[in-house]
Design an enzyme around this catalytic site. Structure first.
Site, short mmCIF file in Angstrom:
data_model
loop_
_atom_site.label_atom_id
_atom_site.label_comp_id
_atom_site.label_asym_id
_atom_site.label_seq_id
_atom_site.Cartn_x
_atom_site.Cartn_y
_atom_site.Cartn_z
N LYS A 19 0.82 -1.22 0.00
CA LYS A 19 0.00 0.00 0.00
C LYS A 19 0.86 1.27 0.00
CE LYS A 19 -2.43 0.52 3.68
NZ LYS A 19 -2.88 1.52 4.61
N ARG A 93 -11.61 2.86 8.87
CA ARG A 93 -11.33 1.49 9.31
C ARG A 93 -12.60 0.76 9.72
NH1 ARG A 93 -5.79 0.92 11.33
NH2 ARG A 93 -4.65 0.75 9.39
N ARG A 171 -2.15 -10.18 13.06
CA ARG A 171 -2.38 -8.84 12.49
C ARG A 171 -3.24 -8.93 11.23
NH1 ARG A 171 3.25 -6.42 11.35
NH2 ARG A 171 2.14 -4.69 10.44
#
Length: 227
Positions: A19, A93, A171
């Site tokens: 990203k 998010r 994660r």
């Protein structure tokens, strides 16, 4: 009707999906302003702004920063970019953040980097370090001459906790659980464009071609004037 501001794009992708690299290329080619929630948070915490102090208190307690604080932080920043096109990174998010953003701003495009978790896991767990010197090895790009051993001292290499497979898996799972509803939200609105692949350099031409249908490529001419 809302005042017409610059249009916004959102880039979404798990840690290790490329990203950062792809955002940098989008900024360079299309002259958009980059807004990273992580950078903005660090900046506010450093400057000890009201939002920064508040956010730090949550981070210090190991808690997630509440939606309204993150939204306030990002919207304040977006308002300063009135005449520009911008790229949001790390925000929204949650669906609550996405809805709050929609009330204030015009989101044009959501780019989703669909990189297989196995690829990302290999990428993120490839880093090994020699603790005494701080030398970093990457098994893909700059491996040690002998596996698991420092080139210079012959001492064993170790993996940071962050780079251990089980931490990386956690994660990635957390990212997946958190952002799936957000991707679904944008998919329903017809704004989501997914790009699949395992190599950043192979994904980029597709993103570039897609964005060319929406934005002028300013890297080919003087990029200083706001559009």
């Amino acid at each position: 009707a809302r005042p017409r501001r610059g249009a916004g794009a959102v880039i979404m992708g798990p840690p290790g999906s490329g990203k950062g690299t792809l955002s940098a290329r989008i900024i360079k080619h299309f002259g958009v302003k980059h807004l990273s929630s992580g950078d903005l948070l660090r900046d506010n915490m450093q400057k000890k702004t009201e939002v920064g102090i508040l956010a730090k208190s949550y981070i210090d307690q190991g808690k997630l920063i509440p939606d309204d604080i993150m939204t306030q932080l990002m919207l304040n920043e977006i308002k300063t970019l009135d005449r520009y096109n911008w790229l949001l990174d790390g925000f929204p998010r949650t669906v609550a953040q996405a809805e709050a953003l929609d009330k204030e701003c015009h989101i044009d495009t959501v780019i989703d980097l669909d990189v297989p978790f196995e690829t990302i896991k290999c990428r993120l767990t490839a880093r090994w370090i020699h603790p005494a010197s701080g030398r970093v090895y990457n098994l893909e790009f700059s491996p040690p001459k002998v596996q698991g051993i420092d080139d210079i001292t012959g001492e064993p290499l170790v993996q940071r906790d962050d780079d251990k497979p089980e931490t990386v898996s956690k994660r990635l799972q957390a990212y997946d659980a958190q952002t799936k509803p957000v991707l679904e939200y944008y998919r329903k609105k017809g704004l989501l464009k997914s790009f699949s692949g395992t190599e950043t350099n192979k994904i980029w031409p597709h993103i570039y071609a897609f964005l060319q249908t929406k934005l002028p490529d300013v890297s080919k001419k003087d990029a200083t004037s706001p559009r």
